[in-house]
Enzyme design. Structure first.
Site, short mmCIF file in Angstrom:
data_model
loop_
_atom_site.label_atom_id
_atom_site.label_comp_id
_atom_site.label_asym_id
_atom_site.label_seq_id
_atom_site.Cartn_x
_atom_site.Cartn_y
_atom_site.Cartn_z
N HIS A 169 0.81 -1.21 0.00
CA HIS A 169 0.00 0.00 0.00
C HIS A 169 0.85 1.28 0.00
O HIS A 169 0.34 2.36 -0.26
CB HIS A 169 -0.99 0.00 1.17
N ASP A 199 -0.01 -7.58 1.36
CA ASP A 199 0.47 -6.21 1.54
C ASP A 199 1.99 -6.15 1.63
O ASP A 199 2.55 -5.52 2.54
CB ASP A 199 -0.16 -5.57 2.78
N GLY A 269 3.77 6.75 7.70
CA GLY A 269 5.17 6.81 7.32
C GLY A 269 5.96 5.63 7.84
O GLY A 269 7.03 5.29 7.32
N ASN A 270 5.45 4.95 8.90
CA ASN A 270 6.11 3.75 9.42
C ASN A 270 5.83 2.52 8.56
O ASN A 270 6.56 1.52 8.64
CB ASN A 270 5.64 3.44 10.85
N SER A 271 4.76 2.56 7.76
CA SER A 271 4.34 1.39 7.00
C SER A 271 5.48 0.84 6.14
O SER A 271 6.15 1.60 5.42
CB SER A 271 3.16 1.72 6.09
#
Length: 335
Positions: A169, A199, A269-271
């Site tokens: 994503h 994902d 932003g950590n994804s």
């Protein structure tokens, strides 16, 4: 006269019934510990035994460290069949409280626990270090910020040839992809493969343009082994909000077949960033976070096994594909 006697008898029966079956007290137990960094850590899936009078109950805490039971008023003994472990210590409880009223809250904390030091096994003492400063210095150059048309996330190198894992994503269907290693090194990236259902996505960059980059150690599970256990400490390095390479720590709440739940603080932003175990091995990709109303939320991490399948299937394809150029990625300057 008969009516009077009937009323008296009815009153006596009601009084006897009330004394024989007193109103139960709704007991809410919360198990919460404070770690060495003064962070509050709810203890999930922890068994607590309660005994009040002739009634006993055994409850297990939820993700927020709470559990409830209905008990008669009076003297109540609260104990833990097994200890909770945190920061090299074991915490166990055997306390007595007085129950009264309709509801009562009871906290099991560092202050009312019996505390014992735990000795780390000699074989793992060297790698299972609590020195997060050393871990951060060693692993920060394995992490990059992944930029796309829709925003940014985090990724990490999985080999010395420029392959990077992140969340699908984060890249979505973007025609523009780049990775930012630090404030002066930003290069274009190419999407090699993606699995929207799991994902996960695999990118490729010209690693020669990033001389200080290094691959992250990946955890590969043996037969019947899980990458981490409930209660273990984990940490991530990522690019939350407008920041770069920020370390965040937490405790594992639950290990599921495809995901790991923890109380680590995940922000936009950590994804796609790496979730490390105490030995500094990647055990998953930080994917989503939820906010708690009265305390820390819960974060979800895709287990590294889900991403390794994509990596192994496409490694040969990536090897045969020339990496994108090492020049600075155009267009999207860093905010």
């Amino acid at each position: 006269m008969k009516r009077y006697l009937s009323l008296v008898l009815l009153g006596l029966v009601s009084a006897w019934a009330t004394s024989a079956h007193p109103t139960l007290v709704k007991v809410r137990v919360r198990v919460i510990l404070v770690d060495q960094d003064l962070n509050q850590k709810p203890v999930p899936f922890f068994v607590v035994s309660l005994k009040s009078g002739a009634k006993a109950a055994e409850v297990k805490t939820n993700l927020d460290g709470t559990a409830e039971a209905q008990l008669p008023p009076g003297r109540c003994t609260i104990s833990s069949p097994k200890p909770a472990e945190l920061s090299g210590k074991r915490f166990s409880w055997n306390i007595q409280v007085s129950l009264s009223g309709g509801e009562q809250n009871i906290d099991l904390t560092n202050d009312n626990a019996k505390v014992e030091e735990t000795a780390a096994p000699a074989s793992s003492a060297k790698v299972a270090t609590n020195d997060l400063t050393g871990q951060f210095k060693r692993l920060k150059n394995t992490v990059v910020t992944v930029r796309s048309e829709s925003g940014h996330g985090t990724g990490f190198f999985v080999d010395g040839k420029g392959l990077i894992l992140t969340n699908q994503h984060v890249v979505a269907n973007s025609e523009y992809l780049a990775v930012q290693f630090d404030r002066t090194h930003k290069i274009v990236a190419k999407l090699i493969a993606a699995d929207p259902q799991k994902d996960v996505a695999l990118l490729s960059v010209n690693i020669a343009a990033l001389p200080n980059a290094s691959p992250a150690p990946l955890y590969r599970a043996g037969a019947g082994r899980t990458p981490v256990q409930e209660g273990e400490r984990v940490f991530t390095i990522g690019s939350p909000l407008s920041l770069d390479k920020i370390i965040t720590t937490g405790i594992v709440s639950k290990v599921e077949p495809h995901t790991i739940m923890s109380d680590i603080n995940i922000n936009p932003g950590n994804s796609g960033g790496p979730l490390f175990n105490g030995a500094g091995q990647v055990i998953g990709l930080t994917t989503f976070g939820t906010r708690g109303v009265d305390g820390p939320g819960v974060s979800g991490t895709v287990r590294i096994e889900e991403a390794l399948a994509l990596l192994d299937q496409n490694r040969a394809r990536a090897t045969g594909t020339p990496p994108p150029g090492g020049e600075a990625a155009p267009g999207r300057a860093r905010a």
